[in-house]
Design an enzyme around this catalytic site. Sequence first.
Site, short mmCIF file in Angstrom:
data_model
loop_
_atom_site.label_atom_id
_atom_site.label_comp_id
_atom_site.label_asym_id
_atom_site.label_seq_id
_atom_site.Cartn_x
_atom_site.Cartn_y
_atom_site.Cartn_z
NE ARG A 225 -2.64 -0.81 3.60
CZ ARG A 225 -3.72 -1.31 4.62
NH1 ARG A 225 -5.26 -1.12 3.79
NH2 ARG A 225 -3.55 -1.12 5.87
N GLY A 226 1.58 1.20 -1.02
CA GLY A 226 3.10 2.31 -1.17
C GLY A 226 3.74 2.47 -0.29
CB ALA A 257 10.20 1.56 -3.35
N GLY A 258 9.42 -0.96 -5.07
CA GLY A 258 9.44 -1.94 -5.33
C GLY A 258 9.92 -3.33 -5.69
CG ASP A 259 11.59 -2.60 -9.03
OD1 ASP A 259 10.15 -3.26 -9.07
OD2 ASP A 259 11.96 -2.11 -9.90
#
Length: 309
Positions: A225-226, A257-259
């Site tokens: 969620r971000g 960030a997500g990676d």
Amino acid sequence: MKRIAAIGECMLELRSSGFGAARFGFGGDTLNCALYLARLGETVDYVTLLGDDPYSADMLAAWEAEGVGTGRVVRLAGRLPGLYAIETDDKGERSFSYWRDRAPARELFTHPDAQPLVDALPDYGLLMLSGISLSLYGEDGRAQLHGALDRARAAGAKVAFDTNLRPRGWPGLDAARAAYEALAGRVDIVLSGVEDEALLYGVEAPEAIVARWRDAGATEVVVKRGGDDCLVWESGDDAIRSVPATTVARVVDTTAAGDSFCAGYLAARRAGRGIEAAAKLGHRLAGIVIGHPGAIVPAEATAGLREAL
């Protein structure tokens, strides 16, 4: 433990703060994940196609220096990798422009020279791909991808899927939705995000996202969620648990960030950690990455995380 295969595309990166001087780098979501997995001690190969140009050679050398295996990369004569330009605003948010229509990576599942790469996928313990990977291959390529994933899972491999959605990579959201749903039954570990899911299905509760992937056959689901907490669930336990994000003093650049979260999570799971502990490590690594410019932060910034495993 069998190696990880990260499947996708790495592009040349042109980074600037406006028109004028810029610098080259490289990046790609599954490549970023592979590199951080290698820093965490995982044995990981990157599976892609590149050109026979000097930029492709430089990328391969950089991956090898980070410990990412390049034995599953085929270089096509006369071709060049894709290119993207990135600009970052004063809040660390990014905007992208792409030049990638003839990137070799788009032909991973259709080019005859790449067939040995596809045939080798059942040899791995974990295959990792993303929504961006999925957007590259077209309908014929995705059909070949599905067959490769089915053979790999039959041989005992697990498939991890980061839902990372870039609408510009698709002819429309209907096409993206259809491709995600065709893949869903072939995925074991889902690393999703509320922003991606909202584009495809509208805004819904994170618990509903978990339920949709669970019903499709996934055995492990993370919903990011971000910069807030994430939800985690695994089969055999009805509970959906919340794991708070790491507090970051200053966000410099949210690239990767997500990676990096995915890398931390998968490495921890491979090390036998529970899903909550794995999510905490994912948050911790992502918190480090967004405190630096660029997708790939200096090695010393992440050096202490390997001990957390």
